[in-house]
Scaffold this motif. Structure first.
Motif: not given
Length: 116
Positions: A55-56, A59-60, A63
């Motif tokens: 997840i980390v 997220v980072f 995109k």
């Protein structure tokens, strides 16, 4: 109104959300399968850490650029933005409280019933 082109995505979600959902299901099944084993707590910690790291990283990570929308097309404001933010805040508060309650339940001494 801007027409949205549908893309082929698994279950209508992006690859990051699909990966998180798929791994969550796999890890929950692994935790259920490891309930009665000798190393159940190790499985719980390892699966939680792996999912947290995934997840980390997602997220980072950068995109995907959206090349289908040009800069000349005006973007519409999302009328549900405030509602989504409120829902996200409530879910975050629930997550925080669940961690606090788990820690409290582990810190409190066990209470055993006395024979009458």
């Amino acid at each position: 109104m801007v027409a949205v082109e549908l893309q082929s995505r698994p279950l209508g979600v992006g690859p990051a959300v699909f990966a998180i959902g798929f791994l969550s299901i796999v890890f929950v099944l692994a935790c259920i399968g490891a309930r009665r084993t000798k190393f159940a707590s190790v499985v719980y910690v390892v699966t939680t850490l792996i999912l947290g790291i995934v997840i980390v990283v997602l997220v980072f990570s950068p995109k995907e650029s959206d090349e289908s929308q040009s800069s000349t097309v005006p973007r519409e404001e999302d009328p549900q933005f405030v509602a989504r933010v409120i829902i996200a805040l409530i879910m975050g508060l629930g997550l925080l409280l669940s961690f606090v309650f788990v820690l409290i339940s582990h810190w409190l001494p066990l209470v055993h019933a006395k024979a009458v």
